[in-house]
Write a protein that holds these residues in place. Structure first.
Motif, mmCIF file in Angstrom:
data_model
loop_
_atom_site.group_PDB
_atom_site.id
_atom_site.type_symbol
_atom_site.label_atom_id
_atom_site.label_comp_id
_atom_site.label_asym_id
_atom_site.label_seq_id
_atom_site.Cartn_x
_atom_site.Cartn_y
_atom_site.Cartn_z
ATOM 1 N N ASP A 229 3.936 9.152 -6.322
ATOM 2 C CA ASP A 229 4.070 8.320 -5.076
ATOM 3 C C ASP A 229 3.588 9.376 -3.697
ATOM 4 N N ASP A 230 4.123 10.547 -3.880
ATOM 5 C CA ASP A 230 3.817 11.555 -2.758
ATOM 6 C C ASP A 230 2.270 11.673 -2.582
ATOM 7 N N ILE A 231 1.789 11.949 -3.570
ATOM 8 C CA ILE A 231 0.347 12.221 -3.944
ATOM 9 C C ILE A 231 -0.462 10.887 -3.211
ATOM 10 N N ARG A 232 -0.042 9.791 -3.642
ATOM 11 C CA ARG A 232 -0.744 8.577 -3.257
ATOM 12 C C ARG A 232 -0.441 8.495 -1.714
ATOM 13 N N ARG A 233 0.682 8.854 -1.330
ATOM 14 C CA ARG A 233 0.812 8.290 0.201
ATOM 15 C C ARG A 233 0.253 9.475 1.074
ATOM 16 N N CYS A 234 0.309 10.686 0.494
ATOM 17 C CA CYS A 234 -0.312 11.713 1.327
ATOM 18 C C CYS A 234 -2.012 11.664 1.622
ATOM 19 N N LYS A 235 -2.529 11.162 0.363
ATOM 20 C CA LYS A 235 -3.953 10.762 0.390
ATOM 21 C C LYS A 235 -4.293 9.784 1.306
ATOM 22 N N LEU A 236 -3.364 8.684 1.399
ATOM 23 C CA LEU A 236 -3.449 7.392 2.233
ATOM 24 C C LEU A 236 -3.466 7.836 3.658
ATOM 25 N N ILE A 237 -2.461 8.576 4.008
ATOM 26 C CA ILE A 237 -2.500 9.092 5.373
ATOM 27 C C ILE A 237 -3.414 10.102 5.762
ATOM 28 N N ARG A 238 -3.841 10.879 4.916
ATOM 29 C CA ARG A 238 -4.719 12.047 5.059
ATOM 30 C C ARG A 238 -6.164 11.327 5.630
ATOM 31 N N ASP A 239 -6.474 10.470 4.719
ATOM 32 C CA ASP A 239 -7.831 9.392 4.730
ATOM 33 C C ASP A 239 -7.845 8.886 6.154
ATOM 34 N N MET A 240 -6.578 8.325 6.569
ATOM 35 C CA MET A 240 -6.623 7.680 7.566
ATOM 36 C C MET A 240 -6.776 8.439 8.873
ATOM 37 N N ILE A 241 -5.973 9.742 8.842
ATOM 38 C CA ILE A 241 -5.847 10.524 10.115
ATOM 39 C C ILE A 241 -7.152 11.272 9.984
ATOM 40 N N GLY A 242 -7.869 11.473 8.927
ATOM 41 C CA GLY A 242 -8.977 12.601 9.246
ATOM 42 C C GLY A 242 -8.313 13.835 8.925
ATOM 43 N N PRO A 243 -9.546 14.954 8.775
ATOM 44 C CA PRO A 243 -8.954 16.184 8.613
ATOM 45 C C PRO A 243 -8.487 16.950 9.601
ATOM 46 N N ASP A 244 -8.660 16.626 10.845
ATOM 47 C CA ASP A 244 -8.508 17.573 12.012
ATOM 48 C C ASP A 244 -7.116 17.016 12.757
ATOM 49 N N ASN A 245 -6.443 15.789 12.346
ATOM 50 C CA ASN A 245 -5.325 15.766 13.005
ATOM 51 C C ASN A 245 -4.113 16.301 12.132
ATOM 52 N N LYS A 246 -2.950 16.652 12.576
ATOM 53 C CA LYS A 246 -1.856 17.191 11.992
ATOM 54 C C LYS A 246 -0.971 16.532 10.995
ATOM 55 N N LEU A 247 -0.691 16.898 10.115
ATOM 56 C CA LEU A 247 0.124 16.044 8.712
ATOM 57 C C LEU A 247 1.243 17.142 8.614
#
Ligand SMILES: C[C@H](O)[C@@H](O)CC(=O)C(=O)O
Ligand SMILES: [Mg+2]
Length: 445
Positions: A229-247
């Motif tokens: 679940d974590d991998i899926r959710r983190c991918k979802l959010i990283r794809d949306m916010i792009g590489p430069d925004n902070k996670l």
């Protein structure tokens, strides 16, 4: 001008049924009802100003904190406000060192939460009587006045009073420039509102899209219950916010030490800035081991929302066990104890990124972090304050967020006062909201 004798202290159990919408849910707290032990103090002064204070809880257990506040009240009622604030260190110590009550602490758990609620009310009243928002009251105090509010007992091996004075005297340099900067730009914030653990992927995507539109650039995701679940959710959010925004990731104490290391390594490809509360909040050496293991991946360890006092923070700092220090306005013993932690963080050169959210935590902690920037750290590098978009409507002076930053409050006080109608409606269990939920069998006493 501080005046008046404290003539009354009342405390209420106020709860919001946030668990119904899974708001605030994480890997360990799956059904939190954001709640507060809410304190009001009155004086005999002619101004009729009242002090409001709170500490944050999660529903059940609030009644125990309320009980502890009542047990402390004899140390407060009858006291002269001027005596309290001119000898604030002594007053802090009286509250935390009661010969009988300290046995159920000391300076941790329920009694410290209660201490925080009471002292937050005192600070609110002091700032109101001075006609200043709390951050400005602190900024305008002399270094000598500020250190007089701090109990240095147990931390002098890390920070002496003389060292604290030196930091604060240095902090006075170009203070006005930083104050202007805050008034113009505010304090940078990140949002946790998009990715509570109980939110569906669809909800997460919708909230994330809205947040991006509003200008948010820093996002925190709850993790820790299920790796896939974590991998899926983190991918979802990283794809949306792009590489430069902070996670950022938050596991809320879910793992053992080695489990934390291997789990976070699996999430490293999403480039998180930090992993928050990877393991027990009391395991200082465990956090140190995790920090060491994750440093080569560029992932820091953040903790503090359940760090119960300055002694714990001292050891975290001494052991290099955290890279981001998360003060909490209601977990530590109010402004007094938070001051000591801000100063220790400055000495150890560790950025403070406060925990906020809950109910009222954003309202309170914004004052502390704005003061930290203006008068202690003097830096915004690697720093940001948490923001959560819940329950602000219940406060008389809610936070103002502009361009993903906290704008400094302008109303006198500590922004702690709730609207009377909210307190009435949400008081547990007598408030109309709870009576209805109990009737519908959606809640129980
Ligand atoms: C139970 C709380 O909502 C908790 O998940 C908050 C938290 O960890 C955070 O905001 O950080
Ligand atoms: Mg957290």
């Amino acid at each position: 001008m501080v005046k008046g004798k404290i003539t009354g202290l009342s405390v209420k159990d106020v709860r919001f049924p946030t668990s119904l919408g899974h708001h605030g849910s994480d890997a360990m707290h799956t059904d939190p009802d954001y709640s507060a032990a809410y304190v009001v103090i009155e004086t005999d002064a002619e101004d009729a100003l009242k002090g409001y204070g709170l500490t944050f809880t999660l529903g059940k257990g609030t009644e125990i904190v309320v009980c502890a506040v009542k047990a402390l009240s004899h140390l407060v009622v009858g006291r002269n406000l001027e005596d309290i604030v001119t000898n604030f260190r002594d007053f802090y110590r009286q509250l935390t060192s009661d010969g009988q009550l300290r046995w159920i602490g000391p300076e941790k758990g329920v009694v410290q939460l209660a201490t925080s609620a009471v002292l937050n009310a005192v600070w609110d009243l002091w700032a109101k009587q001075e006609g200043k928002p709390l951050w400005k009251l602190l900024v305008d105090m002399t270094p000598e006045q500020l250190v007089c509010c701090i109990d240095f007992r147990y931390i002098t091996d890390a920070l002496t009073e003389a060292q604290a004075l030196e930091i604060l005297r240095n902090g006075k340099q170009r203070q006005e420039t930083r104050e202007e900067h805050m008034l113009k730009n505010g304090y940078p914030a990140y949002t946790t509102s998009c990715a509570w653990l109980g939110y569906s992927d669809k909800q997460l995507q919708k909230l994330c899209a809205e947040a991006l539109k509003e200008g948010w650039t820093r996002f925190k995701v709850k993790v820790g219950a299920d790796l896939q679940d974590d991998i899926r959710r983190c991918k979802l959010i990283r794809d949306m916010i792009g590489p430069d925004n902070k996670l950022m990731l938050d596991a809320n104490q879910r793992w053992d030490v080695n489990e934390a290391i291997s789990w976070v390594k699996e999430l490293a490809l999403f480039k998180p800035l930090w992993i928050e509360e990877p393991t027990s909040p009391d395991d200082i050496l465990g956090h140190g081991t995790i920090s060491k293991a994750l440093a080569p991946l560029g992932i820091g360890v953040a903790t503090g929302e359940q760090c119960h006092n300055r002694v714990m923070f001292k050891q975290f700092l001494q052991a290099h066990a955290l890279q981001y220090l998360q003060i909490d306005s209601c977990r530590l013993g109010s402004v007094n104890e938070n001051l000591s932690v801000l100063l220790m963080a400055r000495k150890f050169n560790i950025p403070v990124c406060p925990h906020a959210g809950g109910v009222g935590l954003c309202e309170l902690v914004q004052h502390l972090i704005i003061f930290d920037y203006i008068s202690v750290s003097g830096s915004l590098e690697n720093r940001m304050c948490e923001y959560v978009d819940h329950l602000h409507e219940h406060f008389k002076h809610p936070v103002t967020i502009r361009n993903a930053a906290y704008m400094p409050p302008t109303d006198p006080g500590y922004s702690t006062e709730m609207k009377e109608e909210s307190v009435l409606l949400y008081q547990f269990p007598s408030g109309a909201i709870w009576q209805q939920l109990i009737h519908e069998k959606k809640a129980e006493i």
